[in-house]
Enzyme design. Sequence first.
Site, PDB file in Angstrom:
ATOM      1  CD  GLU A 188      -2.829   1.202   2.394  1.00 49.58           C
ATOM      2  OE1 GLU A 188      -3.727   0.338   2.299  1.00 49.58           O
ATOM      3  OE2 GLU A 188      -2.727   1.987   3.352  1.00 49.58           O
ATOM      4  CB  ALA A 214      -5.987  14.481   1.927  1.00 50.35           C
ATOM      5  CG  HIS A 273      -7.596   2.591  -0.678  1.00 55.72           C
ATOM      6  ND1 HIS A 273      -7.316   2.530   0.683  1.00 55.72           N
ATOM      7  CD2 HIS A 273      -6.813   1.639  -1.247  1.00 55.72           C
ATOM      8  CE1 HIS A 273      -6.406   1.599   0.901  1.00 55.72           C
ATOM      9  NE2 HIS A 273      -6.080   1.049  -0.254  1.00 55.72           N
TER      10      HIS A 273
END
Length: 286
Positions: A17, A51, A78
Amino acid sequence: MKLAELYGKERVVFSVEVFPPNKNFSIDTVYNAVNEIAEIRPDYFSVTYGAGGNTANRSTCEIASHIKNKCGIEAMAHLTCINSTKSDVDFVLSDLKANGIENILALRGDVKPDEEPKNDFPHASDLAAYISSKGDFDIAGACYPEVHIDAKNQKEDILNLKKKVDSGVSHLVTQLFFNNDAFYDFREKAGIAGIEVPISAGIMPITSKKQIERMVSMCGASLPPKFVKMIQRYENNREALIDAGIAYAVDQIIDLISNGIDGIHLYSMNNPYVAKRVYEAIRKLL
């Protein structure tokens, strides 16, 4: 390639990741880390959600596209939903499809104290079902060996996980943990509940005491006595703590592989040195 196709071939799937840069860093810093980690040829990378979680922030898709189209390695993007509308999700799905990204980790995401959650997707299972209805994506889901922090108990958490799997999730990735016994207990109970999809174990090599405190506060992972003693002994010696953290993670992974784990998902923290050290220690076991 759909990531679900990697599992069940008498081998352990190894994935890494990475995360997009915050506003203080250039995306090139992530590309540099990815390019280095790509040298070990993991089965796939996952890229956390940028973000801000809005349509203007395309960094997750950009990095996933770089991984797949420049490095030649599969990427899983994601996607969080608690702060997204259907229109937001449609934008992201279209963006991912245009860049050849076929794999998505469907997540609820964190509730922001200063932002009212949207009502379109209250749970990750709602997002998974929506993605299933909208396109040809392989959908992964998150699971929590030591119970999601918002769940009342493990029984409720596993029932919700079953609902997520039934909504279209083909494989699972766990939150980080340091206690393998907790994972084995979770895996057994998940199987009893009828959850039969492959599970990759999320492992994070600890490199600083601050990192531990932040992660434990976020996910509630328990710290076994052996782990605590390691931190106490080396917390003021950064180089020694890095070596000890890598050794602890490798020990976890060897035990997991010996006990029939489907996959290892390494939380690399964008650190090529750590990723390479771990991989070199376990590559012949995979």
